[in-house]
Design a protein around this motif. Structure first.
Motif, mmCIF file in Angstrom:
data_model
loop_
_atom_site.group_PDB
_atom_site.id
_atom_site.type_symbol
_atom_site.label_atom_id
_atom_site.label_comp_id
_atom_site.label_asym_id
_atom_site.label_seq_id
_atom_site.Cartn_x
_atom_site.Cartn_y
_atom_site.Cartn_z
ATOM 1 N N VAL A 128 12.142 14.996 7.236
ATOM 2 C CA VAL A 128 11.836 13.721 6.577
ATOM 3 C C VAL A 128 12.583 13.651 5.253
ATOM 4 O O VAL A 128 12.532 14.583 4.452
ATOM 5 C CB VAL A 128 10.316 13.570 6.333
ATOM 6 N N ASN A 129 13.307 12.560 5.046
ATOM 7 C CA ASN A 129 13.970 12.321 3.768
ATOM 8 C C ASN A 129 12.904 11.944 2.746
ATOM 9 O O ASN A 129 12.249 10.899 2.870
ATOM 10 C CB ASN A 129 14.989 11.189 3.919
ATOM 11 N N MET A 130 12.698 12.788 1.747
ATOM 12 C CA MET A 130 11.614 12.573 0.785
ATOM 13 C C MET A 130 11.810 11.295 -0.030
ATOM 14 O O MET A 130 10.852 10.720 -0.548
ATOM 15 C CB MET A 130 11.498 13.779 -0.150
ATOM 16 N N THR A 132 12.961 8.442 1.186
ATOM 17 C CA THR A 132 12.678 7.247 1.990
ATOM 18 C C THR A 132 11.410 7.365 2.818
ATOM 19 O O THR A 132 10.873 6.356 3.264
ATOM 20 C CB THR A 132 13.857 6.963 2.945
ATOM 21 N N GLY A 133 10.975 8.596 3.054
ATOM 22 C CA GLY A 133 9.805 8.784 3.901
ATOM 23 C C GLY A 133 10.118 8.668 5.381
ATOM 24 O O GLY A 133 9.210 8.651 6.216
ATOM 25 N N LYS A 134 11.410 8.596 5.741
ATOM 26 C CA LYS A 134 11.808 8.452 7.139
ATOM 27 C C LYS A 134 12.584 9.690 7.593
ATOM 28 O O LYS A 134 13.159 10.410 6.772
ATOM 29 C CB LYS A 134 12.685 7.212 7.326
ATOM 30 N N THR A 135 12.599 9.917 8.897
ATOM 31 C CA THR A 135 13.394 11.011 9.431
ATOM 32 C C THR A 135 14.874 10.653 9.349
ATOM 33 O O THR A 135 15.246 9.484 9.250
ATOM 34 C CB THR A 135 13.018 11.307 10.899
ATOM 35 N N ILE A 136 15.715 11.673 9.381
ATOM 36 C CA ILE A 136 17.154 11.464 9.300
ATOM 37 C C ILE A 136 17.624 10.681 10.526
ATOM 38 O O ILE A 136 17.247 10.993 11.651
ATOM 39 C CB ILE A 136 17.896 12.811 9.221
ATOM 40 N N SER A 137 18.440 9.657 10.313
ATOM 41 C CA SER A 137 18.861 8.783 11.408
ATOM 42 C C SER A 137 19.811 9.509 12.353
ATOM 43 O O SER A 137 20.567 10.396 11.940
ATOM 44 C CB SER A 137 19.555 7.535 10.858
#
Length: 432
Positions: A128-130, A132-137
């Motif tokens: 998880v990208n801290m 953005t809160g999203k997983t790496i695309s």
């Protein structure tokens, strides 16, 4: 009190050179240094080469090695002790291997660069990208893997296996030379170097022995300024007025116009559940790339499209990736139908080599999805405040915004021509 000694066991020449590290009754550890030495040259008691051993070729190197290894082990012991680690033979072996820049227990990634990067990329698929809160695309993962492929090709070409400590200025020079020889463009090389620096930072953060030269200002590459075209207001009007009979092509044209007057990325159209028409505005709860919410006023040409389509954006029964491929293909054809065929200097992808080639091409062949953002920024730059443009494009700085301002070469040429004509007119008035 902890003590460290070097010892030679046996009388065979050469014999293994051992390090013994002990502390009263707490521990007594011994492991190989993996160096070999003539037992007749070393005194275990005096901890130095014997006086008769004057003509040993590597005497100075081994002496320096013993001093540096001793300092390293004591430093690592102090860190381990304060953190409550238990001293063991394996601990000492791992530290010697680390000092010698060798993997311990088959863990290649501790020493070798590409095994580490492969492992890090695999972990990135669920990381998880801290920020953005999203997983790496998946797209970012593909970029990482592309860089690794170039590194693996380089290893084969150089007949080597890269260690973390190898990624310094000498590597940089050879790797860049290799990429240039393979006809990669400056922008592509800059991206590879930038990602390699990211890999180095991650390796260092994991405690592996990296080469500090990767932080040097010289460890970079200047990308060539791309010749990105944009569509003028007149060209956009010509596209908007096109009579198109094919229903799918008309939907692509309408989506193209919406992109040109909103500056949205194609990725934002691919997830229309986050995009809604509310009154006189387009609202996006979260853009795909920046995750920022956006409110965009509806341009008159977009109003015409929405009226024709009963207030609904063009819909496509396609996967997001298939939509992007179709969009990039058809907008070239649409631009051609609109008469945007004048020849300009630009960069075009060569399908055979998969490299950008600079040349003179009809403008419609250089059109791609990103022309929407470039056109939106360029057509509004200087006419409304930069901050107003940034509010819609979600650029976080004016520097980022200015990268999208694309004044064409022809426009600059006309500025020079107008200047000359004005100067000539002034001279003629003086003569009269």
């Amino acid at each position: 009190m902890a003590s460290l000694k070097y010892i030679v066991k046996g009388n065979k020449n050469p014999s293994h050179f051992y390090v013994r590290f002990y502390h009263s009754k707490d521990f007594d550890l011994t492991t190989k240094t993996n160096l070999l030495i003539n037992p007749n040259h070393w005194s275990n008691k005096q901890q130095r080469f014997k006086s008769l051993a004057e003509d040993i070729p590597d005497k100075a190197e081994i002496t320096a090695y013993t001093e540096k290894l001793k300092a390293f082990i004591i430093s690592e012991y102090n860190k381990a002790y304060t953190q409550g680690e238990v001293m063991s033979s394996q601990w000492l072996k791992n530290k010697v291997n680390s000092f010698n820049n060798r993997p311990s227990d088959g863990a290649d990634y501790e020493t070798y660069f590409i095994p580490f990067v492969d492992k890090w990329i695999e972990e990135s698929k669920v990381r998880v990208n801290m920020a953005t809160g999203k997983t790496i695309s998946p797209r970012t993962i593909r970029k990482y893997n592309t860089t690794v492929e170039r590194l693996k090709e380089f290893q084969v070409e150089q007949d080597t296996k890269l260690k973390h400590s190898d990624i310094g200025l000498d590597f940089h020079r050879k790797f860049v030379s290799y990429l240039v020889s393979q006809k990669y463009g400056n922008s592509t090389i800059e991206k590879y170097i930038s990602q390699i620096k990211t890999f180095c930072r991650e390796a260092e953060a994991n405690g592996y022995k990296t080469n500090p030269e990767y932080k040097s200002r010289k460890f970079t590459f200047r990308r060539s300024k791309p010749l990105d075209p944009y569509l003028t207001v007149d060209e956009i009007n010509d596209i908007s007025k096109l009579e198109i009979e094919d229903n799918r092509l008309e939907k692509i044209r309408d989506l193209f116009i919406i992109g040109l007057w909103t500056g949205l990325r194609i990725s934002d159209f691919k997830e229309q559940d986050r995009l809604q028409i509310v009154g006189e505005d387009i609202l996006i709860s979260q853009t795909q790339k920046t995750l920022a919410p956006v409110k965009i006023p509806i341009h008159p040409q977009i109003k015409t499209i929405l009226t024709k389509r009963n207030g609904i954006l063009p819909q496509f029964n396609l996967t997001p990736d298939a939509l992007e491929v179709l969009f990039n293909k058809e907008i070239k054809n649409i631009a051609k139908l609109a008469g945007i065929t004048q020849k300009i200097i630009g960069d075009k992808r060569d399908k055979k080599t998969n490299r950008n080639v600079r040349g003179i091409f009809p403008k419609h062949k250089l059109v791609s999805s990103h022309i929407c953002r470039r056109s939106f920024v360029t057509n509004h730059y200087g006419k409304i405040p930069n901050r107003a443009i940034m509010t819609i494009t979600t650029h976080s700085s004016e520097k980022q915004l200015m990268d999208y301002v694309k004044i064409s070469q022809d426009e600059y040429v006309e500025m020079v021509r107008d200047h000359w004509e004005n100067e000539e007119a002034k001279d003629n008035l003086k003569v009269v």
